[in-house]
Design an enzyme around this catalytic site. Structure first.
Site, PDB file in Angstrom:
ATOM      1  CD  GLU A 159       1.389   3.627  19.392  1.00  0.00           C
ATOM      2  OE1 GLU A 159       1.941   2.933  20.234  1.00  0.00           O
ATOM      3  OE2 GLU A 159       0.365   4.007  19.595  1.00  0.00           O
ATOM      4  N   GLY A 202       0.801  -1.329  -0.120  1.00  0.00           N
ATOM      5  CA  GLY A 202       0.105   0.040   0.081  1.00  0.00           C
ATOM      6  C   GLY A 202       0.899   1.136   0.059  1.00  0.00           C
ATOM      7  CE  LYS A 259      -9.205   5.203  14.861  1.00  0.00           C
ATOM      8  NZ  LYS A 259      -9.328   6.741  14.589  1.00  0.00           N
ATOM      9  CB  SER A 300       2.724   8.169  -0.292  1.00  0.00           C
ATOM     10  OG  SER A 300       1.843   8.920   0.497  1.00  0.00           O
ATOM     11  CG  ASP A 340     -11.996   5.196  12.463  1.00  0.00           C
ATOM     12  OD1 ASP A 340     -11.094   4.738  11.784  1.00  0.00           O
ATOM     13  OD2 ASP A 340     -11.896   5.913  13.433  1.00  0.00           O
ATOM     14  CD  GLU A 352     -11.645   7.705   3.940  1.00  0.00           C
ATOM     15  OE1 GLU A 352     -11.923   6.907   3.182  1.00  0.00           O
ATOM     16  OE2 GLU A 352     -11.141   7.442   5.027  1.00  0.00           O
ATOM     17  CB  ALA A 372       2.146  -4.313  -3.048  1.00  0.00           C
TER      18      ALA A 372
HETATM   19  N1  LIG Z   1      -5.337   7.967   6.229  1.00  0.00           N
HETATM   20  C1  LIG Z   1      -4.978   7.908   7.661  1.00  0.00           C
HETATM   21  O1  LIG Z   1      -5.176   9.063   8.151  1.00  0.00           O
HETATM   22  C2  LIG Z   1      -5.150   6.816   8.508  1.00  0.00           C
HETATM   23  C3  LIG Z   1      -4.734   6.972   9.709  1.00  0.00           C
HETATM   24  C4  LIG Z   1      -4.773   5.921  10.678  1.00  0.00           C
HETATM   25  C5  LIG Z   1      -4.827   4.568  10.012  1.00  0.00           C
HETATM   26  N2  LIG Z   1      -4.961   4.293   8.788  1.00  0.00           N
HETATM   27  C6  LIG Z   1      -4.949   3.182   8.335  1.00  0.00           C
HETATM   28  O2  LIG Z   1      -4.081   3.025   7.200  1.00  0.00           O
HETATM   29  C7  LIG Z   1      -4.289   2.108   6.245  1.00  0.00           C
HETATM   30  C8  LIG Z   1      -3.881   2.975   4.852  1.00  0.00           C
HETATM   31  O3  LIG Z   1      -4.929   3.913   4.804  1.00  0.00           O
HETATM   32  P1  LIG Z   1      -4.632   5.156   3.800  1.00  0.00           P
HETATM   33  O4  LIG Z   1      -5.449   6.223   4.116  1.00  0.00           O
HETATM   34  O5  LIG Z   1      -3.383   5.186   3.595  1.00  0.00           O
HETATM   35  O6  LIG Z   1      -5.396   4.217   2.396  1.00  0.00           O
HETATM   36  P2  LIG Z   1      -5.196   4.823   0.793  1.00  0.00           P
HETATM   37  O7  LIG Z   1      -4.841   6.116   0.696  1.00  0.00           O
HETATM   38  O8  LIG Z   1      -6.595   4.232   0.234  1.00  0.00           O
HETATM   39  O9  LIG Z   1      -4.079   3.776   0.489  1.00  0.00           O
HETATM   40  C9  LIG Z   1      -4.438   2.343   0.123  1.00  0.00           C
HETATM   41  C10 LIG Z   1      -3.355   1.806  -0.704  1.00  0.00           C
HETATM   42  O10 LIG Z   1      -3.283   0.604  -0.740  1.00  0.00           O
HETATM   43  C11 LIG Z   1      -3.314   0.225  -2.267  1.00  0.00           C
HETATM   44  N3  LIG Z   1      -3.983  -0.978  -2.636  1.00  0.00           N
HETATM   45  C12 LIG Z   1      -5.353  -1.130  -2.500  1.00  0.00           C
HETATM   46  N4  LIG Z   1      -5.630  -2.437  -2.541  1.00  0.00           N
HETATM   47  C13 LIG Z   1      -4.591  -3.117  -3.079  1.00  0.00           C
HETATM   48  C14 LIG Z   1      -4.370  -4.347  -3.424  1.00  0.00           C
HETATM   49  N5  LIG Z   1      -5.276  -5.594  -3.463  1.00  0.00           N
HETATM   50  N6  LIG Z   1      -3.097  -4.771  -3.794  1.00  0.00           N
HETATM   51  C15 LIG Z   1      -2.153  -3.939  -3.478  1.00  0.00           C
HETATM   52  N7  LIG Z   1      -2.083  -2.619  -3.197  1.00  0.00           N
HETATM   53  C16 LIG Z   1      -3.518  -2.269  -2.847  1.00  0.00           C
HETATM   54  C17 LIG Z   1      -3.674   1.391  -2.836  1.00  0.00           C
HETATM   55  O11 LIG Z   1      -3.000   1.354  -4.296  1.00  0.00           O
HETATM   56  P3  LIG Z   1      -3.324   2.740  -5.332  1.00  0.00           P
HETATM   57  O12 LIG Z   1      -2.368   3.463  -4.813  1.00  0.00           O
HETATM   58  O13 LIG Z   1      -2.816   1.980  -6.649  1.00  0.00           O
HETATM   59  O14 LIG Z   1      -4.695   2.957  -5.171  1.00  0.00           O
HETATM   60  C18 LIG Z   1      -3.141   2.375  -2.165  1.00  0.00           C
HETATM   61  O15 LIG Z   1      -1.920   2.467  -2.296  1.00  0.00           O
HETATM   62  C19 LIG Z   1      -6.037   1.585   6.564  1.00  0.00           C
HETATM   63  O16 LIG Z   1      -5.670   0.579   7.535  1.00  0.00           O
HETATM   64  C20 LIG Z   1      -6.133   2.894   7.349  1.00  0.00           C
HETATM   65  O17 LIG Z   1      -7.294   2.392   8.120  1.00  0.00           O
HETATM   66  C21 LIG Z   1      -5.061   5.614   7.883  1.00  0.00           C
END
Ligand SMILES: NC(=O)c1ccc[n+]([C@@H]2O[C@H](COP(=O)([O-])OP(=O)(O)OC[C@H]3O[C@@H](n4cnc5c(N)ncnc54)[C@H](OP(=O)(O)O)[C@@H]3O)[C@@H](O)[C@H]2O)c1
Ligand SMILES: NC(=O)c1ccc[n+]([C@@H]2O[C@H](COP(=O)([O-])OP(=O)(O)OC[C@H]3O[C@@H](n4cnc5c(N)ncnc54)[C@H](OP(=O)(O)O)[C@@H]3O)[C@@H](O)[C@H]2O)c1
Lengths: 427, 427
Positions: A130, A12, A206, A18, A202, A191, A45
């Site tokens: 964490e 991811g 937690k 990123s 969510d 979102e 990935a």
């Molecule tokens: N965002 C926050 O503020 C935050 C805070 C705390 C925890 N989290 C947790 O962190 C995790 C990621 O969140 P995020 O906000 O970073 O999500 P996101 O922006 O939607 O990113 C998801 C990533 O996973 C990739 N992906 C999706 N399906 C896939 C598959 N089958 N195989 C390989 N790659 C795949 C996507 O690829 P593409 O780039 O090609 O779409 C993307 O890069 C989640 O569990 C979320 O609950 C997020």
């Protein structure tokens, strides 16, 4: 310093991933010093490899997450895809291949943490998470480690930034729910599909994770009582204001008075504006932890966002890598108390009830009788009449949630009660 | 679960030690579950063995701390005597004998932490000290571990409960320093000899420890600029109030703007009442940590007291014991950046200066000229005249502390300035 680098697979590369990749590059030398070995990004990935990924060498990208997770040369897998599948399968593959795992995936941990912990234990590998609760705020580690010699009785906090932003706007501008949600979406705080946040899923995930850690038992998301904020009205917020309160979406995990069970719940509640949680603005999170010896601790900070969440992931990465370099393991699942989770009805809370009633003698007595019949004792009553109508605001003392909701049902059946204008728990 | 118990030697059984012993007994089964092995109190060193020690088996007591620390059957030594000697010698003996060490001794760590860390590394043993800073508040572990992948730029907080209690009383009752100190002593918040607290030595030791961890360098207590609260007057507090501020004893550790050096300082300062630290009442502690990726985190809780401090000691005990059971080591000293500590003069701060001046034309111009000559730019000025006397309150913009103190020296030399009524940094 060991010279062979530790190899990291990043599953991811979205909001969080990123930022993880960026910090692994910019902080490369510091990470090596802190770990005692260099760390190297060995593969990333994603779903859509064609998207621009600044700072990521194109040859690292793959769409075959499963192959990457299971690669024998990988030491640590970071899972930041999110959701139950394919994340669970990927993490299990990683453990099978002998890697340790860092994840931010609250949904998966709250649904099926036991499977992940068991796989980690079987593999003799680490599972750190964490970032799954409250973003950058160190909370899992303090609870799993700093408070490991204490007895935690209660965890209470604001664990979802999106809903806090919305409620804060409703409070400060008088906006209704939909208007505040639209603003949150426009500003990137909500979102496109805000269901997980506004319906409390969510925060419930937690709460399940924290309750499990706090009470050394197993709690899953579906055992957490859950009410979102979609029903919170401008009238509720105004009513709270009149009482010197604000409305917050709280997550509350408690050990029962007899110590034989636990409860976990997420719902909007009125809290005094002067309470430290009352002052938590915008998308910030804050969590109170109450323990026998430590007393009351509070943790506060940004609960989400790419960089803050990545900070938590990186802290875990350093811990896992240190364990690989020095030997040793982080704490595993601790669920030895096996305390059952009690239903919401048995929780004791207080209610704020605002009723539209007929403005005539005897109505107050009728209403008071309903409370008394259900064994609910009343703390304060305020009555205000106008044009044959009156509003009656009642705040109760603590009673079981079951008794309180039965009371409200009975009130609704009174002919003198025209309607329940506002109903909310008070903490 | 391993059946041979881990053996713990407790050096000191006063405010903190007696609570450690109590919790080790009441939480015995939970500790065993969390560690994976039973833990047993194998000896308790005190100065006066004849005192009543409820809950401690008399045969465990000894006055020969050195013999106990070096006993070959001891796995973990907990040092809660305090002060430099004999604590340092005892800890070094413990490491020589192969034991790991948990300590709450901020004075020793801030004076000579490097020696302790080196001895731990040589022995391949653990040195944990969560209780040394901010009592029960998890701060050392979050900073050493949770933020290990981030870059900390600033740590700022209220790290001494006694002085916060005194300043809070002065603020809420208008009492002078001595009166508030007497009350703190009567209520047990201040020790018979309050020097370490009121002169800022205690907070400076904590600042040294935190600065070292935050910036991965070595900082000793004597490198921390230190001003206590004995000179804070009722007039200072009243002046702060007029500006919507409170006076707090702050400990501040900063990375310089160019990243090439660090500073650490403890002094009273005015902060806005609306700042989260402005609301920290009584003997509570609160610490802000600012990091590149994590943003601004706050940790809040009881900063001292027997039980809270023991909670932190017990958390460390569990960690050390888990390492002994599973293999592995906690993080050691991390001082690879070797950043120098800059003197106070190079720190940039803001000043609040209240002057008693002659009430005549031209005085304001004279005063303003002095500020300008020293390159200090003025933010706000307030003048109030009465009977030929006037008071002039100036708040500056940020300037180096050296420039600001030179300005104040020059102001004192002006004949039109009768005196400096109040002088304080503003954060
Ligand atoms: N965002 C926050 O503020 C935050 C805070 C705390 C925890 N989290 C947790 O962190 C995790 C990621 O969140 P995020 O906000 O970073 O999500 P996101 O922006 O939607 O990113 C998801 C990533 O996973 C990739 N992906 C999706 N399906 C896939 C598959 N089958 N195989 C390989 N790659 C795949 C996507 O690829 P593409 O780039 O090609 O779409 C993307 O890069 C989640 O569990 C979320 O609950 C997020
Ligand atoms: N108190 C707090 O709230 C707090 C908070 C954070 C950190 N700490 C730190 O915790 C440590 C202990 O503080 P405390 O408040 O518990 O101190 P305390 O109440 O003065 O207790 C000191 C203990 O050490 C024993 N002792 C003194 N000299 C000894 C010697 N030469 N050999 C053997 N035993 C000796 C004393 O024996 P007797 O009992 O016979 O006098 C007493 O039991 C200090 O480093 C302090 O800075 C304390």
């Amino acid at each position: 310093m060991r010279t062979r680098p530790l190899k990291v697979a990043l599953l991811g590369c979205g909001t969080v991933g990123s930022e993880v990749a960026r910090i692994m590059t910019t902080q490369r030398d510091d990470l090596a010093q802190r770990i005692g070995a260099p760390v190297e990004l060995a593969g990333v990935a994603v779903r859509r490899p064609g998207r621009p990924r600044p700072g990521i060498a194109p040859e690292l990208l793959t769409t075959d997450a499963e192959e990457l997770a299971a690669r024998p040369d990988i030491d640590v897998v970071i899972e930041v895809i999110g959701g139950i599948e394919p994340s669970r399968t990927l993490i299990l593959k990683a453990f099978e291949a002998g890697a340790s795992v860092v994840t931010a995936n609250k949904a998966l941990l709250a649904a099926d943490g036991a499977t992940l912990h068991a796989a980690a234990a079987k593999a003799g590998a680490d599972l750190y998470y964490e970032a799954a609760v409250a973003g950058a705020i160190p909370l899992i580690r303090p609870m799993r480690e700093s408070l490991a010699g204490d007895k935690v009785n209660r965890v209470l906090g604001i664990m979802n930034g999106t809903t806090n932003f919305i409620l804060d706007r409703m409070d400060s501008t008088g906006a209704g729910f939909q208007e505040a949600l639209d603003e949150a979406t426009a500003l990137g705080y909500a979102e496109a599909d805000p269901t997980a946040d506004i319906e409390g899923f969510d925060a419930a995930a937690k709460a399940a994770i924290l309750a499990g850690i706090a009470f050394h038992t197993r709690v899953t998301a579906d055992e957490v009582y859950r009410e979102g904020i979609t029903e919170v009205s401008a009238a509720d917020i105004a009513g709270a204001k009149k009482m010197g309160c604000v409305v917050k979406l709280l997550a509350i995990c408690e050990r029962s008075a007899d110590g034989e069970s636990v409860t976990a719940r997420v719902h909007p509640a009125m809290i005094p504006r002067s309470h430290p949680l009352g002052g938590v603005r915008e998308a910030y999170n804050a969590v109170f932890v109450e323990a026998d010896a430590a007393g009351r601790l509070m943790f506060y900070g940004p609960g989400a966002g790419g960089a803050p969440t990545a900070s938590a992931v990186l802290g875990d990465l350093v811990a896992v890598c240190r364990n690989l370099v020095n030997g040793g393991r982080g704490p595993g699942e601790s669920a030895y108390t096996e305390l059952p989770v009690s239903p919401m009805g048995s929780v004791t809370t207080r209610y704020y009830v605002s009723l539209d009633v007929e403005d005539r003698a005897g109505v107050l007595a009728q209403v008071a009788t309903v409370f008394a019949e259900h064994g609910v004792s009343v703390d304060t009553v305020n009555q205000r009449g106008h044009d044959g109508e009156a509003s009656l605001v009642v705040v109760t003392h603590r009673a079981t949630d079951a008794a309180l909701s039965a009371t409200v049902e009975a009130l609704r059946r009174l002919t003198s009660v025209r309607g329940v204008a506002s109903l909310m728990r008070v903490e």
